[in-house]
Design an enzyme around this catalytic site. Structure first.
Site, PDB file in Angstrom:
ATOM      1  N   GLU A 133       0.855  -1.203   0.000  1.00  0.00           N
ATOM      2  CA  GLU A 133       0.000   0.000   0.000  1.00  0.00           C
ATOM      3  C   GLU A 133       0.883   1.242   0.000  1.00  0.00           C
ATOM      4  O   GLU A 133       2.009   1.210   0.514  1.00  0.00           O
ATOM      5  CB  GLU A 133      -0.895  -0.082   1.253  1.00  0.00           C
ATOM      6  CG  GLU A 133      -1.707   1.124   1.610  1.00  0.00           C
ATOM      7  CD  GLU A 133      -2.866   1.388   0.647  1.00  0.00           C
ATOM      8  OE1 GLU A 133      -2.573   1.540  -0.550  1.00  0.00           O
ATOM      9  OE2 GLU A 133      -4.018   1.487   1.087  1.00  0.00           O
ATOM     10  N   ASP A 134       0.358   2.339  -0.553  1.00  0.00           N
ATOM     11  CA  ASP A 134       1.147   3.580  -0.548  1.00  0.00           C
ATOM     12  C   ASP A 134       1.116   4.272   0.805  1.00  0.00           C
ATOM     13  O   ASP A 134       2.141   4.672   1.344  1.00  0.00           O
ATOM     14  CB  ASP A 134       0.670   4.541  -1.661  1.00  0.00           C
ATOM     15  CG  ASP A 134      -0.839   4.833  -1.614  1.00  0.00           C
ATOM     16  OD1 ASP A 134      -1.556   4.201  -0.810  1.00  0.00           O
ATOM     17  OD2 ASP A 134      -1.295   5.684  -2.397  1.00  0.00           O
ATOM     18  N   ASP A 137      -3.674   6.109   6.279  1.00  0.00           N
ATOM     19  CA  ASP A 137      -4.055   7.394   6.875  1.00  0.00           C
ATOM     20  C   ASP A 137      -4.957   7.083   8.074  1.00  0.00           C
ATOM     21  O   ASP A 137      -4.463   6.774   9.161  1.00  0.00           O
ATOM     22  CB  ASP A 137      -4.743   8.222   5.785  1.00  0.00           C
ATOM     23  CG  ASP A 137      -5.119   9.623   6.219  1.00  0.00           C
ATOM     24  OD1 ASP A 137      -4.982   9.935   7.401  1.00  0.00           O
ATOM     25  OD2 ASP A 137      -5.567  10.412   5.381  1.00  0.00           O
ATOM     26  N   LYS A 140      -8.842   3.011   7.639  1.00  0.00           N
ATOM     27  CA  LYS A 140     -10.127   2.381   7.286  1.00  0.00           C
ATOM     28  C   LYS A 140     -10.006   1.532   6.024  1.00  0.00           C
ATOM     29  O   LYS A 140     -10.599   0.456   5.914  1.00  0.00           O
ATOM     30  CB  LYS A 140     -11.199   3.452   7.062  1.00  0.00           C
ATOM     31  CG  LYS A 140     -11.689   4.094   8.337  1.00  0.00           C
ATOM     32  CD  LYS A 140     -12.759   5.122   8.014  1.00  0.00           C
ATOM     33  CE  LYS A 140     -13.093   5.939   9.248  1.00  0.00           C
ATOM     34  NZ  LYS A 140     -13.782   7.173   8.915  1.00  0.00           N
ATOM     35  N   PHE A 186      -1.425  16.426   3.491  1.00  0.00           N
ATOM     36  CA  PHE A 186      -1.779  15.661   2.299  1.00  0.00           C
ATOM     37  C   PHE A 186      -0.557  15.630   1.385  1.00  0.00           C
ATOM     38  O   PHE A 186      -0.043  16.663   0.971  1.00  0.00           O
ATOM     39  CB  PHE A 186      -2.987  16.261   1.579  1.00  0.00           C
ATOM     40  CG  PHE A 186      -3.635  15.249   0.683  1.00  0.00           C
ATOM     41  CD1 PHE A 186      -4.528  14.321   1.204  1.00  0.00           C
ATOM     42  CD2 PHE A 186      -3.305  15.181  -0.663  1.00  0.00           C
ATOM     43  CE1 PHE A 186      -5.094  13.351   0.387  1.00  0.00           C
ATOM     44  CE2 PHE A 186      -3.869  14.218  -1.479  1.00  0.00           C
ATOM     45  CZ  PHE A 186      -4.771  13.297  -0.958  1.00  0.00           C
ATOM     46  N   ARG A 199       0.602  12.175  -9.855  1.00  0.00           N
ATOM     47  CA  ARG A 199       1.221  10.845  -9.838  1.00  0.00           C
ATOM     48  C   ARG A 199       2.549  10.871 -10.604  1.00  0.00           C
ATOM     49  O   ARG A 199       3.417  10.036 -10.391  1.00  0.00           O
ATOM     50  CB  ARG A 199       0.294   9.809 -10.497  1.00  0.00           C
ATOM     51  CG  ARG A 199      -0.988   9.535  -9.708  1.00  0.00           C
ATOM     52  CD  ARG A 199      -1.618   8.236 -10.164  1.00  0.00           C
ATOM     53  NE  ARG A 199      -3.033   8.156  -9.831  1.00  0.00           N
ATOM     54  CZ  ARG A 199      -3.529   7.745  -8.665  1.00  0.00           C
ATOM     55  NH1 ARG A 199      -2.718   7.352  -7.708  1.00  0.00           N
ATOM     56  NH2 ARG A 199      -4.830   7.697  -8.462  1.00  0.00           N
TER      57      ARG A 199
HETATM   58  P1  IMP Z   1      -7.313   5.602   4.856  1.00  0.00           P
HETATM   59  O1  IMP Z   1      -8.444   4.692   4.584  1.00  0.00           O
HETATM   60  O2  IMP Z   1      -7.760   6.884   5.511  1.00  0.00           O
HETATM   61  O3  IMP Z   1      -6.185   4.945   5.627  1.00  0.00           O
HETATM   62  O4  IMP Z   1      -6.746   6.087   3.463  1.00  0.00           O
HETATM   63  C1  IMP Z   1      -5.935   5.271   2.673  1.00  0.00           C
HETATM   64  C2  IMP Z   1      -6.019   5.668   1.235  1.00  0.00           C
HETATM   65  O5  IMP Z   1      -6.366   7.046   1.070  1.00  0.00           O
HETATM   66  C3  IMP Z   1      -4.666   5.506   0.581  1.00  0.00           C
HETATM   67  O6  IMP Z   1      -4.570   4.262  -0.054  1.00  0.00           O
HETATM   68  C4  IMP Z   1      -4.630   6.641  -0.410  1.00  0.00           C
HETATM   69  O7  IMP Z   1      -5.197   6.224  -1.633  1.00  0.00           O
HETATM   70  C5  IMP Z   1      -5.500   7.703   0.180  1.00  0.00           C
HETATM   71  N1  IMP Z   1      -4.739   8.732   0.932  1.00  0.00           N
HETATM   72  C6  IMP Z   1      -4.755   8.951   2.252  1.00  0.00           C
HETATM   73  N2  IMP Z   1      -3.946   9.975   2.580  1.00  0.00           N
HETATM   74  C7  IMP Z   1      -3.397  10.397   1.431  1.00  0.00           C
HETATM   75  C8  IMP Z   1      -2.440  11.438   1.117  1.00  0.00           C
HETATM   76  O8  IMP Z   1      -1.911  12.180   1.961  1.00  0.00           O
HETATM   77  N3  IMP Z   1      -2.119  11.539  -0.194  1.00  0.00           N
HETATM   78  C9  IMP Z   1      -2.652  10.760  -1.184  1.00  0.00           C
HETATM   79  N4  IMP Z   1      -3.526   9.779  -0.922  1.00  0.00           N
HETATM   80  C10 IMP Z   1      -3.905   9.602   0.376  1.00  0.00           C
END
Ligand code: IMP
Length: 217
Positions: A133-134, A137, A140, A186, A199
């Site tokens: 995964e990248d 955050d 979820k 972000f 990207r």
């Molecule tokens: P989470 O469900 O809040 O953990 O979000 C995870 C997903 O949200 C990642 O796989 C990203 O695609 C996107 N995401 C969350 N934060 C960022 C950010 O700072 N930059 C770009 N994408 C993000």
């Protein structure tokens, strides 16, 4: 879930000035600073590959790329694992798989994660799976993906994320392997996007308000 150590970038870190790096002209007014240069990502990724190899020994492994944001990290991580396989006596047989998820609009998590493409997950039954995964955050997205995968009874699941964000909205999820823990900004670049832009930026950078406005959905 035990998370291995990672590099922590502090809240007051100013990163690197944009003019110290090559930044595409079309993005230079939309970034605050470079947070993690590509070279540092690459060196850290090599070590993550080594840690993964040591923990997961030589059993066959399916590397599951979470698209689209994970594709650069995935490609570089798998390259390092392949290089180790070339020179070591106990190589890990590798397969690759892809899944596409979506949860973000602008810089906000919608809270609703959906699978919008990828391979059928039932192929993962009985396999050792490494989710690549990248960024984690709130956590979820990963909780959702883990629930989806577990239904198909893989032999094991490990998660590696290049970035983990420090956010008060975290559900408490931590990946097994992480590259960098970052402040609550972000970030874009190195395949991470803001509404599909950025990207094509080499380094992990912080978007500025002008960038958020220009590329808002
Ligand atoms: P989470 O469900 O809040 O953990 O979000 C995870 C997903 O949200 C990642 O796989 C990203 O695609 C996107 N995401 C969350 N934060 C960022 C950010 O700072 N930059 C770009 N994408 C993000």
């Amino acid at each position: 879930m035990s998370q291995s150590k990672c590099i922590k970038i502090s809240d007051d870190d100013k990163g690197y000035p944009l003019e110290m790096f090559c930044i595409p002209k079309h993005y230079e007014n939309h970034l605050s600073h470079v947070m993690i240069p590509k070279g540092l990502i690459d060196d850290r990724t090599e070590k993550l590959a080594k840690d993964i190899k040591e923990k997961l020994s030589d059993e066959p492994l399916v590397c599951l790329c979470v698209l689209k944001g994970g594709y650069k990290f995935f490609a570089d991580l798998v390259d390092h694992l392949k290089s180790m396989n070339n020179v070591q006596n106990d190589p890990i047989p590798l397969k690759v798989d892809f899944i596409r998820l979506r949860s973000y609009v602008d810089d906000k998590s919608t809270g609703d994660v959906e699978v919008i493409g990828g391979d059928a997950l039932h192929h993962l039954e009985g396999k050792n799976v490494l989710i690549v995964e990248d960024i984690v955050d709130t956590g979820k997205t990963m909780q959702y993906l883990l629930r989806k995968l577990q239904v198909h009874n893989p032999k094991s699941i490990n998660v590696v994320s290049l970035l983990v964000k420090r956010t008060p909205l975290s559900v408490g999820y931590k990946p097994d392997f992480a590259g960098f823990e970052i402040p609550n900004h972000f970030v874009i670049g190195y395949a991470l996007d803001y509404n599909e832009y950025f990207r094509d930026l080499q380094h992990v950078c912080v978007i500025n308000e002008a960038g958020k406005l220009k590329y808002a959905s």
